[in-house]
Design a protein around this motif. Structure first.
Motif, PDB file in Angstrom:
ATOM      1  N   ASP A   1       0.849  -1.189   0.000  1.00 35.23           N
ATOM      2  CA  ASP A   1       0.000   0.000   0.000  1.00 35.23           C
ATOM      3  C   ASP A   1       0.885   1.239   0.000  1.00 35.23           C
ATOM      4  O   ASP A   1       1.770   1.378   0.853  1.00 35.23           O
TER       5      ASP A   1
ATOM      6  N   GLN B   1      -7.900   5.740   7.493  1.00 35.23           N
ATOM      7  CA  GLN B   1      -8.162   5.490   6.077  1.00 35.23           C
ATOM      8  C   GLN B   1      -7.144   4.528   5.485  1.00 35.23           C
ATOM      9  O   GLN B   1      -7.482   3.699   4.628  1.00 35.23           O
TER      10      GLN B   1
ATOM     11  N   ARG C   1      -7.855   0.792   3.935  1.00 34.17           N
ATOM     12  CA  ARG C   1      -7.435   0.431   2.577  1.00 34.17           C
ATOM     13  C   ARG C   1      -6.586  -0.843   2.588  1.00 34.17           C
ATOM     14  O   ARG C   1      -6.743  -1.720   1.736  1.00 34.17           O
TER      15      ARG C   1
ATOM     16  N   ASP D   1      -8.938  -3.767   3.193  1.00 36.48           N
ATOM     17  CA  ASP D   1      -9.729  -4.054   1.997  1.00 36.48           C
ATOM     18  C   ASP D   1      -8.877  -4.811   0.981  1.00 36.48           C
ATOM     19  O   ASP D   1      -9.342  -5.783   0.363  1.00 36.48           O
ATOM     20  N   LYS D   2      -7.636  -4.402   0.807  1.00 30.31           N
ATOM     21  CA  LYS D   2      -6.736  -5.121  -0.108  1.00 30.31           C
ATOM     22  C   LYS D   2      -6.498  -6.547   0.368  1.00 30.31           C
ATOM     23  O   LYS D   2      -6.402  -7.473  -0.441  1.00 30.31           O
TER      24      LYS D   2
ATOM     25  N   VAL E   1      -9.806  -8.538  -0.483  1.00 29.98           N
ATOM     26  CA  VAL E   1      -9.911  -8.772  -1.931  1.00 29.98           C
ATOM     27  C   VAL E   1      -8.831  -9.752  -2.376  1.00 29.98           C
ATOM     28  O   VAL E   1      -9.084 -10.668  -3.169  1.00 29.98           O
TER      29      VAL E   1
ATOM     30  N   MET F   1     -14.081   1.422   5.803  1.00 25.89           N
ATOM     31  CA  MET F   1     -14.139   0.348   4.812  1.00 25.89           C
ATOM     32  C   MET F   1     -15.506   0.316   4.147  1.00 25.89           C
ATOM     33  O   MET F   1     -15.614   0.144   2.929  1.00 25.89           O
TER      34      MET F   1
ATOM     35  N   GLU G   1     -15.770   3.748   1.903  1.00 26.80           N
ATOM     36  CA  GLU G   1     -14.814   4.042   0.838  1.00 26.80           C
ATOM     37  C   GLU G   1     -14.475   2.851  -0.054  1.00 26.80           C
ATOM     38  O   GLU G   1     -13.808   3.037  -1.067  1.00 26.80           O
ATOM     39  N   HIS G   2     -14.942   1.657   0.286  1.00 24.60           N
ATOM     40  CA  HIS G   2     -14.544   0.482  -0.485  1.00 24.60           C
ATOM     41  C   HIS G   2     -15.776  -0.333  -0.894  1.00 24.60           C
ATOM     42  O   HIS G   2     -16.513  -0.842  -0.043  1.00 24.60           O
ATOM     43  N   ALA G   3     -15.955  -0.453  -2.192  1.00 24.71           N
ATOM     44  CA  ALA G   3     -17.149  -1.094  -2.738  1.00 24.71           C
ATOM     45  C   ALA G   3     -17.250  -2.560  -2.349  1.00 24.71           C
ATOM     46  O   ALA G   3     -18.350  -3.123  -2.302  1.00 24.71           O
ATOM     47  N   SER G   4     -16.126  -3.197  -2.085  1.00 23.69           N
ATOM     48  CA  SER G   4     -16.145  -4.622  -1.750  1.00 23.69           C
ATOM     49  C   SER G   4     -16.820  -4.891  -0.418  1.00 23.69           C
ATOM     50  O   SER G   4     -17.315  -5.997  -0.179  1.00 23.69           O
ATOM     51  N   CYS G   5     -16.831  -3.906   0.468  1.00 25.63           N
ATOM     52  CA  CYS G   5     -17.535  -4.051   1.739  1.00 25.63           C
ATOM     53  C   CYS G   5     -19.019  -3.839   1.473  1.00 25.63           C
ATOM     54  O   CYS G   5     -19.444  -2.747   1.090  1.00 25.63           O
TER      55      CYS G   5
END
Length: 400
Positions: free
Chosen positions: A93, A171, A175, A178-179, A182, A205, A208-212
């Motif tokens: 990151d 933040q 991130r 989230d990485k 994924v 999460m 800001e993160h669509a996967s959540c």
């Protein structure tokens, strides 16, 4: 033949390495020596109050020190910890590679729901082992309804420390996690659960993160919002009294951690007895009932043996920035982090700041709320089965 609960999802791009907790004996011997030579403070008027009005009692710290020295068996705890699958995965990151430690149970069930459980301070991955234990006893890898991922935040226990040349913020942690999710193959989405600082990370999460896809929390410290209902139940009024008392007499630690983390880290890293006093007080004051001393010693020992304390308090510089606004209970929830996804909440009466439901509703699309009569800040430890039931009911309601 594969080991149960260790088969990664087919879409995983990360290849985490299996990890075994194995503290060198030399570190345990050093801890024993330091404890043997740790000086106890003299008895004082303040230290004689059994209600802990002025902090820990001399009696408690004296007895806890004796048990830590003569009875506590780290290797027994280490054996239990290693009964769960541990991993370390590299997550890159902003040009930095973090080795993120996590405990996981991977399911072989085709429609298992990915679930990431986020700890806070002064917690660790240990908080969620009771919940994982329940599910591991109830299911095999082909019936387990969830993929359970419990990461250690950067700086905590076996995860890489924060970088030395730049700040690390909520933040950034969001991130990184989230990485991680994924990269473990959960590209179609996952659910977050969090308390304490984990609730702050989880909120980011979710936003800001669509996967959540959904989030469940059990902590929401905040000031009174202007648009909240003034009609409160008796239980909520009692909760607000507790929250205001926390601000008045229980939150000085947060100001110190927010404003002088370097100095405090040096002090607490110099003596295991100082660390026990600092963390032990929170386990006693923030819970509904005093937890077993062995539980407290396990957490404090893990912090000591992994040099966690000085590396773990950095989030307070951010989340406590408005903690002491006059008349305010806690930090303002940034409007940009309003949760526009399914949001669930479990309310426990002995949380450090049990704010009303109407306040919590202003911070997101609250579709699930459950109020309990027992439990405090460390709900995953204090009320493991209750919190798990809430989480399962929430996921059943919102996961499509």
């Amino acid at each position: 033949m594969s080991v149960p609960f260790t088969n990664l999802p087919a879409k995983a791009t990360l290849r985490p390495a299996r990890f075994n907790v194995s503290i060198p004996q030399a570190k345990l011997d050093e801890l024993q020596t330091l404890l043997n030579h740790s000086k106890l403070a003299p008895d004082t008027y303040e230290g004689s109050h059994e209600d802990r009005k002025y902090g820990l009692t001399n009696k408690w710290i004296r007895e806890a020190k004796s048990v830590w020295e003569k009875q506590f068996d780290w290797r027994k705890h280490e054996e239990h910890i290693n009964s769960f699958p541990h991993y370390v995965a590299p997550v890159v990151d902003d040009g930095i590679e973090y080795n993120i430690h996590f405990v996981a149970l991977f399911s072989d069930k085709r429609d298992a729901v990915p679930l990431v459980l986020l700890h806070g301070w002064p917690g660790s991955f240990l908080e969620f082992l009771p919940i994982i234990s329940i599910l591991r006893k109830e299911h095999n890898s082909f019936t387990l309804p969830y993929h359970l991922i419990v990461p250690s935040m950067p700086g905590y226990t076996f995860s890489s420390p924060p970088p030395l040349d730049r700040d690390l913020r909520i933040q950034d942690i969001a991130r990184i996690f989230d990485k991680l999710m994924v990269g473990l193959g959960f590209v179609d989405g996952y659910v977050v659960q969090g308390g304490d600082i984990g609730s702050k990370v989880g909120r980011v999460m979710a936003v800001e993160h669509a996967s959540c896809k959904a989030i469940h929390l059990n902590f929401c410290i905040m000031p009174e919002p202007v648009n909240a209902s003034k009609a409160l139940s008796t239980t909520e009024e009692i909760g607000l009294i507790r929250a205001k008392e926390f601000l008045r007499i229980g939150s000085a630690y947060a100001l110190e951690q927010a404003t002088r983390p370097s100095t405090l880290g040096m002090v607490l890293s110099s003596s295991p007895l100082a660390l026990l006093a600092w963390i032990g007080e929170k386990f006693l004051d923030w819970t509904d009932e005093d937890p077993p001393l062995d539980t407290i010693l396990e957490s404090v020992t893990l912090y000591w043996l992994t040099d966690t304390i000085s590396r773990s308090i950095y989030p307070y510089r951010q989340v406590s920035s408005t903690l002491f606004t006059p008349g305010s209970i806690g930090t303002h929830e940034n409007p940009i982090w309003h949760i526009n996804k399914p949001f669930g909440f479990s309310w426990f009466p002995q949380e450090i700041a049990p704010v009303p439901r109407s306040w919590i509703e202003t911070t997101g699309d609250l579709v699930f709320f459950r109020q309990h009569t027992k439990g405090g800040h460390f709900a995953a430890v204090e009320q493991s089965a209750v919190l798990l039931k809430d989480l399962e009911d929430f996921i059943t309601q919102v996961w499509k």
